[in-house]
Write a protein that holds these residues in place. Structure first.
Motif, mmCIF file in Angstrom:
data_model
loop_
_atom_site.group_PDB
_atom_site.id
_atom_site.type_symbol
_atom_site.label_atom_id
_atom_site.label_comp_id
_atom_site.label_asym_id
_atom_site.label_seq_id
_atom_site.Cartn_x
_atom_site.Cartn_y
_atom_site.Cartn_z
ATOM 1 N N GLU A 1 0.833 -1.198 0.000
ATOM 2 C CA GLU A 1 0.000 0.000 0.000
ATOM 3 C C GLU A 1 0.872 1.255 0.000
ATOM 4 O O GLU A 1 0.598 2.217 -0.713
ATOM 5 C CB GLU A 1 -0.916 -0.008 1.225
ATOM 6 C CG GLU A 1 -1.868 1.173 1.276
ATOM 7 C CD GLU A 1 -2.765 1.115 2.499
ATOM 8 O OE1 GLU A 1 -3.459 2.116 2.755
ATOM 9 O OE2 GLU A 1 -2.779 0.080 3.197
ATOM 10 N N SER A 2 1.944 1.205 0.817
ATOM 11 C CA SER A 2 2.855 2.344 0.870
ATOM 12 C C SER A 2 3.549 2.545 -0.467
ATOM 13 O O SER A 2 3.675 3.672 -0.959
ATOM 14 C CB SER A 2 3.893 2.123 1.973
ATOM 15 O OG SER A 2 4.840 3.159 1.991
ATOM 16 N N GLU A 3 3.995 1.443 -1.076
ATOM 17 C CA GLU A 3 4.666 1.540 -2.370
ATOM 18 C C GLU A 3 3.713 2.097 -3.424
ATOM 19 O O GLU A 3 4.102 2.925 -4.256
ATOM 20 C CB GLU A 3 5.182 0.164 -2.792
ATOM 21 C CG GLU A 3 6.377 -0.306 -1.980
ATOM 22 C CD GLU A 3 6.817 -1.701 -2.381
ATOM 23 O OE1 GLU A 3 6.062 -2.362 -3.133
ATOM 24 O OE2 GLU A 3 7.898 -2.126 -1.940
ATOM 25 N N LEU A 4 2.446 1.637 -3.374
ATOM 26 C CA LEU A 4 1.460 2.128 -4.332
ATOM 27 C C LEU A 4 1.204 3.615 -4.116
ATOM 28 O O LEU A 4 1.125 4.388 -5.085
ATOM 29 C CB LEU A 4 0.159 1.337 -4.182
ATOM 30 C CG LEU A 4 -0.987 1.732 -5.119
ATOM 31 C CD1 LEU A 4 -0.580 1.537 -6.570
ATOM 32 C CD2 LEU A 4 -2.242 0.926 -4.805
ATOM 33 N N ARG A 5 1.100 4.010 -2.826
ATOM 34 C CA ARG A 5 0.849 5.414 -2.516
ATOM 35 C C ARG A 5 2.007 6.294 -2.997
ATOM 36 O O ARG A 5 1.796 7.347 -3.624
ATOM 37 C CB ARG A 5 0.650 5.573 -1.015
ATOM 38 C CG ARG A 5 0.333 6.994 -0.587
ATOM 39 C CD ARG A 5 -0.179 7.058 0.828
ATOM 40 N NE ARG A 5 0.795 6.546 1.776
ATOM 41 C CZ ARG A 5 0.673 5.415 2.444
ATOM 42 N NH1 ARG A 5 -0.394 4.653 2.257
ATOM 43 N NH2 ARG A 5 1.593 5.013 3.293
#
Length: 691
Positions: A329-333
């Motif tokens: 999720e962090s990487e996507l954000r």
């Protein structure tokens, strides 16, 4: 063969059996430690057995004796190795020489050939001793005794004929068989001992394995072919909540209805020989918690290779799974941020130990700012894409960040080549090994606006300076020109007062007093205005000045006033050297002291404390009084010209003193501040350059 020969053969056979015992003691049960001493001791014992064999021989003819020494020495060479063989052979040769007779040379030859064949056979057929078959041992016996027969050719002719006529055939029948039987017994001892060791090791391994399974931090379970639980370790109890007694002989308790088909498929694949490695499932524990487990499955087979069940290792990866989801999720954000942010991001790789820098990536905003296409720059040199990057200084800054692994700011610079022209502000920091990231922004509009603002500010400043000079000149001129008529008014007022005061009526005397006071006030006001206008008219020179001397001079100047007011003025700290203009500094300090002596409560004695402190290259000179104080709303206003908070009847003054203080300090590059509590006093602080 007579009774004596038969008895000798029996004795020889008995002695050969001791070989089995010696081999078991010294080579099967013994450890590998102290190897040389073990070989020497076993060599002497084997030599003694060989000597015993030779002493139990039978005589074929005078001086020609026969025994099983060839069997003994051959086996010694084959099983015991070089050192025991040499010791045994030496003892046998010595005994044979002592025995003498015409068979001495053939006997010694037999000893040497037998032990040599054993050693050579061991050397060329290197293998575990327990792997020697009966056939190999029998063939070995034949080879040893073929060489023995050849050695018998060295006998005298009559004895040789007698041997080959009477003993050759029995020797070739009995001796190889004896070699095979004794060798097989020794091999059996090895196999038996190793079997016992293997069983012990298997038992020990089983115990260790049981302990490992029991104490394993991951769940280890097994199922039979009906998918029912056959083992369930403590980790499985801890992870899932069910005790071993609750699940043995039953289907897995944690499988959800929605997952039965997936588990059935996984078990079928496992039984087909397709191990499952790391497949994940969401499960419910006995107390209803949801966990994520990672499954490793493998088939269980018996000693014949038949399927018996399924062996499974299950790991609770709930926290890891959450962390992975959070990371994704962090990487996507951050990927969305990277792709959609309004500032440029370029990722570089330093290659060839700093000889060049190539592009790894650039976000859409970076491509828009620099006017390039992402695909056309990937893997290409920065200098090839942006030829002015070295002149800009950015290329060297990239290399510095790579070498030092410290982030750096490359200040705003103008980049220009044949293709693009813009102003950029770069922040550079190290990423992974040999990678550097630059975050940059197109600040062209801002820079153009700043240039325009600077131009306007410069023009406005010049206009204001000119206006200020005009105002100061005007104030000076007005003040100077007002002095002549004011002197006339004051002069004539004094003449009237001196000559005609007594003849004037009371009302006229009162009016004349008003004129005289107004003239004096006007004179003080003009003097103050002239002093204010003079400040800064001449060039300002700053010098190193002892602050203590300046303050002492100011106090001395006001000494009469201090005595009149009954004031107490004290310096409570050391006063350092400052970098200031002596005239301006004295004006500022004198005016502050005058205010402290003027604005005090009626009936109270003025108390003035002077102190200083040094901080970050500045000296802060504080003059604190116990006067009437100043409300917060007037703290800025009182530093303006002609600003007064009281009437002349309350406190005399012109409203110019604090204006002179502020202007004097500002011209020296400092500042003035005020802290005050109404009714309790004020604290003025001058900020002056320190030395």
């Amino acid at each position: 063969m007579g009774k004596e020969a038969l008895l000798a053969l029996v004795n020889n056979a008995a002695l050969l059996i001791t070989f089995v015992v010696l081999y078991t003691v010294f080579y099967v049960k013994s450890t590998t430690s102290r190897q040389i001493p073990r070989q020497i001791i076993s060599g002497f014992l084997l030599g003694m057995v060989t000597v015993g064999v030779m002493l139990n021989s039978w005589q074929l003819s005078p001086g020609v004796v026969f025994d099983t020494r060839s069997v003994a020495l051959g086996l010694i060479g084959l099983f015991f190795g070089f050192i025991p063989s040499m010791i045994s052979a030496s003892m046998a040769v010595g005994l044979r020489i002592l025995m003498g007779g015409e068979g001495t040379i053939p006997g010694i030859s037999t000893i040497l050939s037998s032990v040599s064949v054993g050693l050579i056979w061991q050397h060329h057929k290197r293998r575990d001793s327990c792997d020697r078959s009966l056939l190999e041992l029998y063939l070995f016996g034949i080879v040893v005794h073929v060489f023995m027969l050849l050695c018998m050719l060295l006998l005298p002719s009559q004895s040789r004929e007698t041997f080959f006529e009477i003993a050759a055939l029995p020797v070739m029948i009995v001796y190889p068989a004896a070699t095979m039987i004794v060798g097989w017994a020794m091999t059996g001892q090895i196999a038996r001992k190793r079997g016992e060791a293997a069983e012990s090791e298997l038992a020990s391994t089983s115990e260790r394995l049981a302990v490992i399974v029991k104490n394993s931090p991951v769940a280890i379970i097994s199922l039979d072919l009906d998918y029912k639980v056959t083992s369930w370790n403590e980790a499985a109890e801890e992870i899932f909540g069910w005790k071993c007694s609750e699940v043995l002989g039953k289907p897995l308790p944690y499988i959800l209805e929605t997952q039965k088909e997936d588990y059935e498929r996984m078990n079928v694949e496992t039984l087909k020989g397709l191990p499952v490695r790391g497949e994940r499932f969401a499960q419910r524990t006995k107390d209803g918690r949801e966990i994520i487990i990672k499954v490793y499955n493998a088939p269980i087979r018996d000693e014949n290779g038949n399927l018996e069940g399924i062996f499974g290792i299950l790991e609770d990866v709930t926290e890891q799974h959450k962390a992975e989801l959070a990371l994704k999720e962090s990487e996507l954000r951050f990927r969305k941020l990277y792709m959609n942010m309004n500032i440029g991001v370029a990722i570089y790789r330093v290659i060839n130990e700093g000889d060049d820098v190539v592009f790894l990536d650039m976000n859409p905003s970076g491509c828009r700012i620099t006017g390039v296409n992402r695909e056309e720059i990937l893997g290409r040199s920065v200098k090839a894409i942006f030829p002015s990057v070295v002149e800009l200084g950015l290329y060297q800054r990239l290399i510095e960040v790579w070498k030092t692994s410290r982030p750096m700011h490359h200040p705003v610079r103008r980049y220009k080549d044949e293709r693009i022209d813009f102003w950029a502000d770069n922040y550079i920091y190290p990423d992974r090994s040999h990678e550097v990231v630059a975050i940059f922004e197109d600040v062209t509009q801002r820079e153009l606006m700043l240039e325009e603002l600077e131009r306007r500010v410069k023009n406005r400043t010049e206009e204001l300076e000119a206006a200020n000079k005009e105002l100061e000149s005007f104030a000076y001129s007005v003040s100077h020109d007002l002095r002549a008529p004011l002197r006339a008014i004051n002069g004539f007022s004094k003449i009237i007062s001196d000559r005609y005061m007594s003849s004037l009526p009371e009302e006229g005397q009162r009016y004349l007093g008003f004129i005289s006071k107004a003239g004096g006030d006007m004179s003080d006001l003009i003097d103050g205005l002239l002093e204010y206008s003079r400040i800064g008219r001449s060039s300002i020179h700053l010098n190193e000045l002892p602050l203590k001397s300046i303050v002492d001079d100011c106090i001395a100047t006001l000494n009469r006033r201090i005595e009149e007011e009954g004031a107490e003025v004290s310096i409570i700290t050391d006063l350092p050297t400052v970098y200031a203009n002596q005239s301006l500094l004295k004006r500022a300090v004198t005016n502050l002291l005058q205010n402290a002596l003027t604005y005090h409560n009626v009936g109270s004695r003025p108390i003035v404390k002077i102190s200083s402190k040094h901080h970050k290259g500045w000296v802060f000179l504080t003059i604190e009084d116990n006067g009437i104080g100043i409300e917060d709303r007037y703290h800025e206003r009182i530093f303006n010209v002609f600003q007064r908070l009281h009437t002349d009847e309350e406190f005399p003054g012109t409203g110019i003193g604090l204006s002179i203080v502020k202007k004097s300090v500002l011209l020296m590059g400092g500042d003035v501040s005020l802290e005050s509590i109404p009714g309790k006093g004020s604290k003025f602080t001058l900020k002056i350059k320190g030395v």
